[in-house]
Scaffold this active site. Structure first.
Site: not given
Length: 450
Positions: A153-154, A261, A129-130, A227-228, A205-206
């Protein structure tokens, strides 16, 4: 099931989005299959024309789309508009360069030999979301220019942005099914990954989400790019331009209310200049204005969700209990977390070891440049870092020793369409952007002709 879009500044529900049934999801997947059969055979010229149209549409509607971003996740409006503009520029970049990037490569052999690049199918993307537009167009523009299609998938709190991006593709003239956003819940993810049309998965994401999705990709033997998390080091040496370093430090940590990130999070400063840098850094942070992200003169708005603000408060509280010294800020009201600076003496402090996703900066002292690099590398993440010194030759040597996917010298860490981007360690694997990025989801096919 319903996902609510909640304005993080007002806490008002601004939209409701219904999750697809499994039947509806399968229909979307079938649409993606049909679209791929046609799209993969289109020319680069045709793809580029539509991608250029998409860039034009984004620019023409940047105020409206920027307002949507701000309403859904709280970014300052000027930053939201800039995000749409950057996304448009990425579309133009790949429209202009994709064909050259994917040209046949010939080898020096006694026979004719070459590598050609073919599209794979549908790329399933799970995005955060960022940066709700940039993160999507960052992968989608090269993937689609290469002849792939995509299913998005957002994040549940920015479904309005996902729908707006899908509409933008349609307005630009892309065939239905080339870009599809799918409003699904976590239990439906594996079914999408397992689908025969899905040939690659990209996730930003995380670490936790990446581990789970990467496991599913491996289970179903699908290529993946992750990409975490990131806890970027910002290394300031004795000979750095401290005024510039402090100014960029505040920008790097507080941009997007610290929710990136690649925000600098760990500020590692050699002892000789630490007090002076800390004073300059604190001064910059104190000058920042927080408030309604729609108002002019505001530098940062709220965090995107209440649970994120509560987590950051908990991390700050634990950090202070471990001996950190509060220099600036520290207060929170709902999602509004005051820009905060702390000074720590021990790299085991929770604010140093965990990713702090919000406007919380951590300064630690290093004995010398070698100690600074060692402290920077003493972390589970390896996304990006920056080094601040007037000695470019020394910077090059130190940069080679930093364990990260990206290292910037005397500059704000940022992504650029021309430069490959990605991390190592728990920050993930694979690369986006540049020529490397467009080739991640291609079949590099070797042809040998006697």
């Amino acid at each position: 099931m319903i996902f609510n879009s909640i304005n993080p500044f007002t806490q008002e529900i601004i939209a409701e989005h219904e999750v697809l049934t499994n039947l509806q999801l399968n229909q979307k997947i079938d649409s993606s299959k049909r679209a791929y059969k046609l799209w993969r055979n289109t020319s680069f010229e045709e793809r580029a024309d539509k991608m250029k149209n998409l860039a034009q549409f984004l620019r023409a509607n940047k105020e409206k789309l920027g307002l949507l971003i701000t309403h859904e996740m709280g970014k300052v409006l000027s930053e939201s508009i800039s995000e749409v503009e950057k996304s448009a520029a990425n579309c133009d970049f790949y429209a202009d360069h994709a064909e050259q990037m994917l040209k046949d490569e010939y080898y020096d052999t006694p026979f004719k030999s070459m590598s050609v690049y073919d599209p794979l199918g549908a790329i399933f993307a799970i995005m955060p979301w960022n940066y709700p537009f940039w993160q999507v167009l960052r992968y989608a523009a090269p993937a689609i220019m290469a002849g792939n299609v995509t299913l998005l998938k957002h994040a549940p709190n920015v479904i309005g942005c996902a729908k707006a991006i899908e509409n933008a593709f349609l307005e630009a003239g892309f065939p239905e099914g080339v870009f599809l956003q799918i409003t699904i819940d976590i239990p439906q993810v594996e079914g999408v990954i397992a689908s025969d049309i899905v040939s690659g998965i990209t996730l930003t994401g995380s670490e936790r989400a990446g581990s789970s999705v990467a496991s599913l990709a491996g289970k179903h033997i699908k290529k993946s790019v992750m990409e975490l998390g990131g806890s970027d080091a910002f290394v300031v040496l004795n000979d750095a331009n401290l005024e510039k370093a402090a100014s960029v430090a505040a920008q790097s940590r507080m941009l997007n209310a610290g929710q990136a990130c690649i925000c600098a999070k760990r500020f590692i400063v050699t002892e000789k200049v630490a007090d002076e840098f800390l004073a300059l850094f604190a001064q910059r942070i104190k000058s920042l204005q927080q408030g309604n992200p729609l108002q002019e003169g505001i530098h940062l708005g709220p965090l995107a969700r209440l649970d994120l603000a509560e987590k950051l408060s908990d991390q700050l509280e634990k950090s202070l209990a471990q001996g950190a010294k509060l220099i600036v800020g520290g207060e929170r009201v709902d999602c509004n977390f005051e820009p905060t600076l702390i000074d720590i003496a021990d790299s085991n402090n929770i604010a140093f070891q965990e990713e702090t996703f919000g406007p919380l900066a951590t300064v630690i002292r290093a004995r010398d440049e070698n100690d600074a690099v060692a402290i920077a590398n003493n972390h589970r993440y390896g996304l990006a870092s920056s080094i601040w010194t007037e000695d470019r030759e020394k910077a090059y040597i130190l940069a080679r020793n930093i364990e990260a996917g990206n290292v910037f010298v005397n500059s704000l860490v940022r992504s650029d369409s021309r430069v490959p981007f990605g991390g190592i360690k728990k920050s993930g694997y694979g690369r986006e952007l540049g020529t490397v990025g467009i080739k991640e989801f291609m079949n590099m096919k070797s042809l040998v002709i006697e």
